[in-house]
Design a protein around this motif. Structure first.
Motif, PDB file in Angstrom:
ATOM      1  N   ARG A  66      53.693  33.140  69.978  1.00  0.00           N
ATOM      2  CA  ARG A  66      55.259  32.323  70.283  1.00  0.00           C
ATOM      3  C   ARG A  66      56.302  32.972  70.120  1.00  0.00           C
ATOM      4  N   PRO A  67      57.848  32.738  71.357  1.00  0.00           N
ATOM      5  CA  PRO A  67      58.626  33.722  71.105  1.00  0.00           C
ATOM      6  C   PRO A  67      59.555  33.890  69.944  1.00  0.00           C
ATOM      7  N   ASP A  68      59.782  34.849  69.779  1.00  0.00           N
ATOM      8  CA  ASP A  68      61.295  34.651  68.725  1.00  0.00           C
ATOM      9  C   ASP A  68      62.119  33.866  68.978  1.00  0.00           C
ATOM     10  N   ASP A  73      63.387  34.280  75.630  1.00  0.00           N
ATOM     11  CA  ASP A  73      63.088  34.393  76.993  1.00  0.00           C
ATOM     12  C   ASP A  73      62.301  35.883  76.607  1.00  0.00           C
ATOM     13  N   LYS A  74      61.702  36.340  75.139  1.00  0.00           N
ATOM     14  CA  LYS A  74      61.699  37.659  75.556  1.00  0.00           C
ATOM     15  C   LYS A  74      60.387  37.765  75.300  1.00  0.00           C
ATOM     16  N   GLY A  75      58.943  38.238  76.204  1.00  0.00           N
ATOM     17  CA  GLY A  75      57.622  38.796  74.701  1.00  0.00           C
ATOM     18  C   GLY A  75      58.132  39.316  73.528  1.00  0.00           C
ATOM     19  N   ALA A 120      66.970  48.171  75.202  1.00  0.00           N
ATOM     20  CA  ALA A 120      64.688  48.623  75.178  1.00  0.00           C
ATOM     21  C   ALA A 120      64.205  48.989  76.099  1.00  0.00           C
ATOM     22  N   GLY A 121      62.908  50.083  76.199  1.00  0.00           N
ATOM     23  CA  GLY A 121      62.958  50.838  77.157  1.00  0.00           C
ATOM     24  C   GLY A 121      61.166  50.137  78.131  1.00  0.00           C
ATOM     25  N   ILE A 122      61.120  49.233  77.213  1.00  0.00           N
ATOM     26  CA  ILE A 122      59.914  48.380  77.483  1.00  0.00           C
ATOM     27  C   ILE A 122      60.586  47.293  77.655  1.00  0.00           C
ATOM     28  N   ASP A 123      60.065  46.909  78.954  1.00  0.00           N
ATOM     29  CA  ASP A 123      61.080  44.794  79.537  1.00  0.00           C
ATOM     30  C   ASP A 123      59.946  44.488  78.365  1.00  0.00           C
ATOM     31  N   LEU A 124      60.883  43.338  77.894  1.00  0.00           N
ATOM     32  CA  LEU A 124      60.515  42.355  76.715  1.00  0.00           C
ATOM     33  C   LEU A 124      59.660  41.217  77.993  1.00  0.00           C
ATOM     34  N   SER A 125      60.851  40.859  78.331  1.00  0.00           N
ATOM     35  CA  SER A 125      60.801  39.970  79.249  1.00  0.00           C
ATOM     36  C   SER A 125      59.323  39.741  80.366  1.00  0.00           C
ATOM     37  N   ILE A 129      55.136  34.234  79.028  1.00  0.00           N
ATOM     38  CA  ILE A 129      54.418  33.332  79.823  1.00  0.00           C
ATOM     39  C   ILE A 129      55.603  31.761  80.479  1.00  0.00           C
ATOM     40  N   ALA A 130      56.135  31.261  78.826  1.00  0.00           N
ATOM     41  CA  ALA A 130      56.217  29.662  79.490  1.00  0.00           C
ATOM     42  C   ALA A 130      57.730  30.137  78.298  1.00  0.00           C
ATOM     43  N   GLU A 131      58.829  29.934  78.695  1.00  0.00           N
ATOM     44  CA  GLU A 131      59.575  30.348  77.935  1.00  0.00           C
ATOM     45  C   GLU A 131      60.422  29.837  76.844  1.00  0.00           C
ATOM     46  N   GLY A 132      60.366  30.191  75.311  1.00  0.00           N
ATOM     47  CA  GLY A 132      60.336  29.836  74.464  1.00  0.00           C
ATOM     48  C   GLY A 132      59.049  29.290  73.604  1.00  0.00           C
ATOM     49  N   LYS A 133      58.124  29.295  74.063  1.00  0.00           N
ATOM     50  CA  LYS A 133      56.756  28.029  73.765  1.00  0.00           C
ATOM     51  C   LYS A 133      55.364  29.602  74.322  1.00  0.00           C
ATOM     52  N   ILE A 134      55.824  30.673  74.910  1.00  0.00           N
ATOM     53  CA  ILE A 134      54.008  30.856  74.590  1.00  0.00           C
ATOM     54  C   ILE A 134      54.348  32.636  75.307  1.00  0.00           C
ATOM     55  N   CYS A 135      54.076  33.452  74.926  1.00  0.00           N
ATOM     56  CA  CYS A 135      54.317  34.671  74.949  1.00  0.00           C
ATOM     57  C   CYS A 135      52.975  35.506  74.701  1.00  0.00           C
TER      58      CYS A 135
END
Length: 286
Positions: A66-68, A73-75, A120-125, A129-135
């Motif tokens: 689950r995202p923070d 909007d980010k993993g 961030a050098g690693i694109d967390l977005s 997978i599903a914003e606010g719900k799963i990443c």
């Protein structure tokens, strides 16, 4: 590491001053880089990188999470470093734990833009997978197998190579009809998406010995340093993060000089690593 005699210290410093280091390199040359991919079959991606006698392994594991709530909007990416006691006697006990923590924090700062994630050098977005719900949660575990200086650069290179070897399972999501519905996720066992590493930086550590700067310092050279600045630089020449160790505060002009050196050296290092990745991937497929 065995203590150096005054003669050995003088030899190391004198060689650097004359742009001819103990192993024959010039000040801004790296040791030969060797790369292997897919060294840990159970992981989603893995790599082994050797810089001279410094030898490190990075493995990447992807898990659903689950995202923070503060960054819906980010993993997420977590980086852990383990310094094997067999790599260096000083890694036994507390010394290894402290260094592991120091390296993990430095990698986090240089590759993920610190706790805030800014720059961030690693694109967390890309891990959403599903914003606010799963990443996707990426767990990056790195191991120092053998140490002869410049661990941070070697670890960052292994992480970049490991990510290029990482396949993220293709996911189908059913969001449901109500906003509060928990998404249903179908994770493919057969289709994988290649992780995009085009923006992932490398770290170049510029070490100051006397009045001169060197890169890829060996353990003996590191023992003679006054300070070191590690700069993460991507292919576009953008600075993604920076960390410093040793010495007191530095004058801003010195820091700018060291950043300039890091950017200059990073172009060649990125090119060498790309070539090594291509060779390693071809070897893994054959």
């Amino acid at each position: 590491m065995v203590g150096l005699s005054s003669g050995e210290k003088h030899f190391i410093r004198g060689g650097i001053a004359q742009d001819l280091r103990s192993d024959g390199r010039q000040r801004l040359n790296y040791r030969p880089v060797s790369v292997e991919v897919g060294v840990i079959p159970q992981a989603n991606g893995s790599a082994r990188v050797r810089l001279g006698a410094t030898d490190v392994i990075a493995s990447i594991k992807a898990e659903l999470g689950r995202p923070d709530p503060l960054r819906p909007d980010k993993g997420k990416v977590s980086i852990f470093v383990d310094c094997s006691p067999t790599a260096e006697p000083k890694f036994e006990g507390r010394g290894g734990e402290d260094l592991s923590t120091e390296l993990s924090v430095a990698l986090q700062r240089c590759l993920l833009g610190g706790k805030s994630g800014a720059g961030a050098g690693i694109d967390l977005s890309s891990l959403m997978i599903a914003e606010g719900k799963i990443c996707w949660d990426l767990y990056i575990d790195a191991l120092v197998v053998s140490s002869d200086g410049n661990l941070l650069d070697a670890l960052a290179a292994a992480i970049k190579v490991g990510l290029s070897n990482t396949g993220i399972p293709k996911v189908t999501v059913d969001l449901g009809t109500a906003p509060d519905d928990q998404p249903e996720v179908d994770v493919s066992d057969e289709e994988f998406l290649q992780f995009d590493t085009s923006g992932v930086p490398l770290i170049v550590t510029v070490t100051k010995v006397g009045r001169h700067y060197i890169v890829d310092a060996t353990s003996e050279e590191e023992s003679q340093m006054s300070t070191a600045v590690s700069v993460s630089v991507n292919k576009r020449g953008h600075i993604c993060g920076m960390t410093k160790r040793g010495g007191a505060g530095l004058d801003s002009s010195v820091i700018l000089d060291m950043i300039s050196v890091a950017k200059h050296v990073s172009e060649h290092l990125l090119s060498v690593l790309d070539s090594e990745i291509a060779v390693a991937e071809a070897a893994a497929m054959s």
